[in-house]
Enzyme design. Structure first.
Site, PDB file in Angstrom:
ATOM      1  N   GLU A  49      53.529 -13.569 -23.991  1.00  0.00           N
ATOM      2  CA  GLU A  49      52.264 -13.323 -23.301  1.00  0.00           C
ATOM      3  C   GLU A  49      52.216 -14.205 -22.064  1.00  0.00           C
ATOM      4  O   GLU A  49      52.347 -15.422 -22.161  1.00  0.00           O
ATOM      5  CB  GLU A  49      51.093 -13.610 -24.235  1.00  0.00           C
ATOM      6  CG  GLU A  49      51.035 -12.633 -25.394  1.00  0.00           C
ATOM      7  CD  GLU A  49      49.854 -12.860 -26.301  1.00  0.00           C
ATOM      8  OE1 GLU A  49      48.892 -13.563 -25.899  1.00  0.00           O
ATOM      9  OE2 GLU A  49      49.887 -12.324 -27.419  1.00  0.00           O
TER      10      GLU A  49
ATOM     11  N   LYS B 140      52.037   6.271 -19.844  1.00  0.00           N
ATOM     12  CA  LYS B 140      52.931   5.457 -19.008  1.00  0.00           C
ATOM     13  C   LYS B 140      53.602   4.334 -19.795  1.00  0.00           C
ATOM     14  O   LYS B 140      54.788   4.075 -19.610  1.00  0.00           O
ATOM     15  CB  LYS B 140      52.197   4.914 -17.777  1.00  0.00           C
ATOM     16  CG  LYS B 140      51.097   3.925 -18.091  1.00  0.00           C
ATOM     17  CD  LYS B 140      50.256   3.621 -16.870  1.00  0.00           C
ATOM     18  CE  LYS B 140      49.047   2.819 -17.263  1.00  0.00           C
ATOM     19  NZ  LYS B 140      48.154   3.475 -18.213  1.00  0.00           N
TER      20      LYS B 140
ATOM     21  N   SER C 167      47.635   7.711 -20.130  1.00  0.00           N
ATOM     22  CA  SER C 167      48.445   8.779 -19.552  1.00  0.00           C
ATOM     23  C   SER C 167      49.809   8.910 -20.215  1.00  0.00           C
ATOM     24  O   SER C 167      50.507   9.898 -19.997  1.00  0.00           O
ATOM     25  CB  SER C 167      48.647   8.524 -18.058  1.00  0.00           C
ATOM     26  OG  SER C 167      49.372   7.316 -17.861  1.00  0.00           O
TER      27      SER C 167
ATOM     28  N   HIS D  42      48.688  -2.190 -29.259  1.00  0.00           N
ATOM     29  CA  HIS D  42      49.931  -2.240 -28.473  1.00  0.00           C
ATOM     30  C   HIS D  42      51.012  -3.021 -29.225  1.00  0.00           C
ATOM     31  O   HIS D  42      52.174  -2.596 -29.267  1.00  0.00           O
ATOM     32  CB  HIS D  42      49.686  -2.883 -27.103  1.00  0.00           C
ATOM     33  CG  HIS D  42      49.319  -1.923 -26.032  1.00  0.00           C
ATOM     34  ND1 HIS D  42      50.256  -1.342 -25.218  1.00  0.00           N
ATOM     35  CD2 HIS D  42      48.123  -1.447 -25.640  1.00  0.00           C
ATOM     36  CE1 HIS D  42      49.654  -0.540 -24.356  1.00  0.00           C
ATOM     37  NE2 HIS D  42      48.353  -0.590 -24.593  1.00  0.00           N
TER      38      HIS D  42
ATOM     39  N   ALA E  32      53.589  -9.318 -21.808  1.00  0.00           N
ATOM     40  CA  ALA E  32      52.234  -8.782 -21.933  1.00  0.00           C
ATOM     41  C   ALA E  32      51.287  -9.626 -21.077  1.00  0.00           C
ATOM     42  O   ALA E  32      51.258 -10.850 -21.204  1.00  0.00           O
ATOM     43  CB  ALA E  32      51.799  -8.808 -23.388  1.00  0.00           C
ATOM     44  N   THR E  33      50.533  -8.956 -20.215  1.00  0.00           N
ATOM     45  CA  THR E  33      49.630  -9.676 -19.307  1.00  0.00           C
ATOM     46  C   THR E  33      48.182  -9.649 -19.763  1.00  0.00           C
ATOM     47  O   THR E  33      47.342 -10.330 -19.180  1.00  0.00           O
ATOM     48  CB  THR E  33      49.703  -9.086 -17.886  1.00  0.00           C
ATOM     49  OG1 THR E  33      49.251  -7.730 -17.931  1.00  0.00           O
ATOM     50  CG2 THR E  33      51.117  -9.159 -17.328  1.00  0.00           C
TER      51      THR E  33
ATOM     52  N   GLY F  32      47.353   6.963 -15.026  1.00  0.00           N
ATOM     53  CA  GLY F  32      45.978   6.650 -15.367  1.00  0.00           C
ATOM     54  C   GLY F  32      45.885   6.087 -16.780  1.00  0.00           C
ATOM     55  O   GLY F  32      46.889   5.952 -17.493  1.00  0.00           O
ATOM     56  N   ALA F  33      44.676   5.776 -17.196  1.00  0.00           N
ATOM     57  CA  ALA F  33      44.448   5.269 -18.547  1.00  0.00           C
ATOM     58  C   ALA F  33      44.861   6.317 -19.567  1.00  0.00           C
ATOM     59  O   ALA F  33      44.568   7.505 -19.418  1.00  0.00           O
ATOM     60  CB  ALA F  33      42.971   4.914 -18.723  1.00  0.00           C
TER      61      ALA F  33
ATOM     62  N   ARG G 223      54.688  -1.308 -30.604  1.00  0.00           N
ATOM     63  CA  ARG G 223      56.044  -1.690 -30.183  1.00  0.00           C
ATOM     64  C   ARG G 223      56.836  -2.334 -31.313  1.00  0.00           C
ATOM     65  O   ARG G 223      58.056  -2.450 -31.217  1.00  0.00           O
ATOM     66  CB  ARG G 223      56.025  -2.538 -28.933  1.00  0.00           C
ATOM     67  CG  ARG G 223      55.417  -3.880 -29.013  1.00  0.00           C
ATOM     68  CD  ARG G 223      55.475  -4.587 -27.647  1.00  0.00           C
ATOM     69  NE  ARG G 223      54.752  -5.816 -27.678  1.00  0.00           N
ATOM     70  CZ  ARG G 223      53.509  -5.990 -27.256  1.00  0.00           C
ATOM     71  NH1 ARG G 223      52.852  -4.981 -26.732  1.00  0.00           N
ATOM     72  NH2 ARG G 223      52.926  -7.165 -27.328  1.00  0.00           N
TER      73      ARG G 223
END
Length: 174
Positions: free
Chosen positions: A62, A15, A13, A50, A34-35, A10-11, A54
């Site tokens: 992207e 992940k 979470s 984000h 990155a999408t 989930g948001a 990283r």
């Protein structure tokens, strides 16, 4: 044979952090695909956070729509690619009037026929909540659920992350 992985949760979470750790297990710098697209100020801030998180641990490209093109360009240069995230990719496909099912099938086919590059896919599990009240949102949930099923079938590892705790659903990645 290289194992592809699907990391769901989930948001907020945990992940993405888990997936980044998996991608960084290699002996070379991985590629981060990155999408996300910044349609508003809040999304710009999320993308920036984000990017900062990283740091320089990844090379980044992207690619909001053509994931296969990005994966093809990574072959021979990288041994691992992290794609974050599939639900944003599905959103981008829907907004650009692409055939989502066809795009997911093409990605699944690419993954099943290419094992020289480990791909770690990150996606939001959106099918465990309230049924959305509008047609587009319901279609999005349907597309995401079908994509997750198809990609889970192809991937050797499937992990669900809840509260930062990874749980193996398939394989032994966590």
């Amino acid at each position: 044979m290289i194992n592809h992985s699907l990391i769901l949760g989930g948001a907020k979470s945990g992940k993405t952090g888990f997936a980044e750790g998996v991608a960084l297990r290699g002996n070379k710098k991985p590629l981060y695909v990155a999408t996300g697209r910044a349609y508003d100020e809040e999304m710009k801030l999320r993308i920036s956070a984000h990017q900062q998180a990283r740091g320089d641990h990844f090379d980044t490209v992207e690619q909001p729509i053509n994931l296969i093109s990005a994966l093809e360009r990574a072959r021979g240069k990288y041994d691992r690619v992290l794609v974050d995230c599939l639900t944003l990719w599905i959103t981008n496909l829907m907004m650009a009037d692409y055939d989502v099912d066809e795009s997911v099938e093409a990605l699944a086919h690419w993954l099943s026929t290419n094992d020289d590059l480990m791909v770690v896919l990150v996606s939001n599990e959106v099918g465990q909540g309230v049924i959305p009240d509008n047609k587009m949102a319901r279609e999005f949930v349907d597309h995401a659920g079908i994509a997750h099923q198809e990609l889970a079938r192809i991937c050797q590892n499937v992990v669900f992350v809840t509260s930062g705790i990874p749980q193996n659903l398939k394989g032994d990645l966590a």
